[in-house]
Design a protein around this motif. Structure first.
Motif, short mmCIF file in Angstrom:
data_model
loop_
_atom_site.label_atom_id
_atom_site.label_comp_id
_atom_site.label_asym_id
_atom_site.label_seq_id
_atom_site.Cartn_x
_atom_site.Cartn_y
_atom_site.Cartn_z
N GLN A 233 -37.01 14.42 16.92
CA GLN A 233 -35.60 14.01 16.94
C GLN A 233 -35.42 12.67 16.24
OE1 GLN A 233 -34.62 14.11 21.07
NE2 GLN A 233 -34.25 16.31 21.09
N ASP A 234 -36.34 11.74 16.49
CA ASP A 234 -36.26 10.44 15.83
C ASP A 234 -36.39 10.59 14.32
OD1 ASP A 234 -36.01 9.25 18.28
OD2 ASP A 234 -38.11 8.59 18.38
N LEU A 235 -37.33 11.43 13.89
CA LEU A 235 -37.51 11.65 12.46
C LEU A 235 -36.27 12.27 11.83
CD1 LEU A 235 -41.18 12.97 12.23
CD2 LEU A 235 -40.29 10.80 11.41
N ASP A 236 -35.68 13.24 12.53
CA ASP A 236 -34.46 13.86 12.00
C ASP A 236 -33.32 12.85 11.89
OD1 ASP A 236 -35.59 16.33 11.66
OD2 ASP A 236 -34.87 17.14 13.57
N SER A 237 -33.17 12.02 12.91
CA SER A 237 -32.08 11.04 12.86
C SER A 237 -32.33 10.00 11.77
CB SER A 237 -31.89 10.37 14.22
OG SER A 237 -33.03 9.62 14.56
N LEU A 238 -33.58 9.57 11.61
CA LEU A 238 -33.90 8.62 10.54
C LEU A 238 -33.68 9.23 9.16
CD1 LEU A 238 -37.12 6.92 11.93
CD2 LEU A 238 -34.89 5.85 11.57
N ARG A 239 -34.09 10.50 9.01
CA ARG A 239 -33.91 11.17 7.72
C ARG A 239 -32.44 11.35 7.40
NH1 ARG A 239 -33.35 16.48 6.52
NH2 ARG A 239 -33.95 17.09 8.60
N HIS A 240 -31.65 11.76 8.40
CA HIS A 240 -30.21 11.94 8.17
C HIS A 240 -29.54 10.61 7.83
CE1 HIS A 240 -30.12 16.15 9.02
NE2 HIS A 240 -30.57 16.00 10.26
N ALA A 241 -29.94 9.55 8.51
CA ALA A 241 -29.35 8.23 8.23
C ALA A 241 -29.69 7.78 6.82
CB ALA A 241 -29.85 7.21 9.26
N TRP A 242 -30.93 8.00 6.40
CA TRP A 242 -31.33 7.61 5.05
C TRP A 242 -30.58 8.44 4.01
CZ3 TRP A 242 -35.47 10.16 1.95
CH2 TRP A 242 -35.69 9.51 0.74
N HIS A 243 -30.49 9.75 4.21
CA HIS A 243 -29.76 10.61 3.26
C HIS A 243 -28.29 10.21 3.19
CE1 HIS A 243 -32.71 14.23 2.89
NE2 HIS A 243 -33.33 13.08 2.85
N ARG A 244 -27.70 9.91 4.35
CA ARG A 244 -26.30 9.50 4.37
C ARG A 244 -26.12 8.20 3.57
NH1 ARG A 244 -25.81 8.20 9.45
NH2 ARG A 244 -26.32 10.28 10.05
N CYS A 245 -27.05 7.27 3.76
CA CYS A 245 -26.99 6.00 3.03
C CYS A 245 -27.08 6.24 1.53
CB CYS A 245 -28.10 5.07 3.50
SG CYS A 245 -28.18 3.51 2.61
N VAL A 246 -28.00 7.08 1.11
CA VAL A 246 -28.18 7.36 -0.32
C VAL A 246 -26.93 8.04 -0.89
CG1 VAL A 246 -29.51 8.72 -1.99
CG2 VAL A 246 -30.70 7.44 -0.21
N ARG A 247 -26.38 9.01 -0.15
CA ARG A 247 -25.16 9.68 -0.64
C ARG A 247 -24.01 8.69 -0.78
NH1 ARG A 247 -26.99 13.84 2.73
NH2 ARG A 247 -25.70 13.08 4.43
N ASN A 248 -23.84 7.85 0.24
CA ASN A 248 -22.75 6.87 0.18
C ASN A 248 -22.96 5.87 -0.95
OD1 ASN A 248 -21.48 8.08 2.33
ND2 ASN A 248 -22.33 6.67 3.84
N ALA A 249 -24.18 5.38 -1.11
CA ALA A 249 -24.46 4.42 -2.18
C ALA A 249 -24.30 5.06 -3.55
CB ALA A 249 -25.88 3.86 -2.02
N PHE A 250 -24.71 6.33 -3.68
CA PHE A 250 -24.57 7.01 -4.98
C PHE A 250 -23.11 7.26 -5.31
CE2 PHE A 250 -24.48 10.84 -7.65
CZ PHE A 250 -25.28 10.41 -8.69
N SER A 251 -22.33 7.64 -4.31
CA SER A 251 -20.91 7.91 -4.58
C SER A 251 -20.13 6.63 -4.88
CB SER A 251 -20.27 8.65 -3.40
OG SER A 251 -20.26 7.82 -2.27
N GLY A 252 -20.65 5.48 -4.46
CA GLY A 252 -19.97 4.21 -4.73
C GLY A 252 -20.33 3.58 -6.06
N GLN A 253 -21.18 4.22 -6.84
CA GLN A 253 -21.57 3.66 -8.14
C GLN A 253 -20.44 3.84 -9.15
OE1 GLN A 253 -24.41 2.02 -8.68
NE2 GLN A 253 -25.06 2.40 -6.57
N PRO A 254 -20.33 2.90 -10.09
CA PRO A 254 -19.28 3.04 -11.12
C PRO A 254 -19.56 4.23 -12.03
CG PRO A 254 -20.63 1.08 -11.52
CD PRO A 254 -21.08 1.68 -10.23
N GLU A 255 -18.49 4.82 -12.54
CA GLU A 255 -18.62 6.02 -13.39
C GLU A 255 -19.30 5.71 -14.71
OE1 GLU A 255 -16.74 9.22 -13.18
OE2 GLU A 255 -16.19 8.94 -11.10
N SER A 256 -19.20 4.46 -15.17
CA SER A 256 -19.78 4.09 -16.46
C SER A 256 -21.31 4.05 -16.40
CB SER A 256 -19.25 2.73 -16.91
OG SER A 256 -19.61 1.74 -15.96
#
Length: 124
Positions: free
Chosen positions: A30-53
């Motif tokens: 359960q800890d591994l799943d929550s850590l993995r989901h948190a990391w994936h969520r962070c990466v998705r949010n950081a990637f979506s916040g990058q400038p289009e250029s």
């Protein structure tokens, strides 16, 4: 006789209580799943916040760099869980290969070595 057989069947059908190792393994999963989901969520949010250029490869690198701490926590927990699993497997018993090696070593110690030393004795 029937009552004894029924009693045995009832006892055999009862669920086996979870051991402390099983509970900790489930907790680690359960800890591994929550850590993995948190990391994936962070990466998705950081990637979506990058400038289009910014190019796709550069945006991916920036997103991964922004979430490095989450990745480090996830990898450390994953390695700790694997080490715990290996330790539990080692404690449970040796594998078939290790038992075969131990058997071969005992054969060498008790049969081959004395016979070879006995055959080498006349040549000395």
């Amino acid at each position: 006789m029937r009552k004894a057989v029924l009693g045995i069947l009832v006892v055999l059908s009862l669920p086996v209580p979870a051991t402390r190792a099983d509970e900790t393994t489930a907790g680690h999963a359960q800890d591994l799943d929550s850590l993995r989901h948190a990391w994936h969520r962070c990466v998705r949010n950081a990637f979506s916040g990058q400038p289009e250029s910014l190019g796709k490869l550069a945006a991916e690198r920036e997103a991964l760099a922004a979430c490095k701490a989450g990745e480090d926590r996830y990898v450390a927990a994953l390695l700790a869980a694997r080490a715990a699993e290996e330790e539990a497997a080692r404690r449970e018993g040796r594998t078939l290969v290790s038992r075969a090696r131990a058997w071969a070593a005992s054969i060498a110690a008790y049969v081959i070595d004395p016979v070879s030393s006995w055959l080498a004795a006349p040549t000395r």
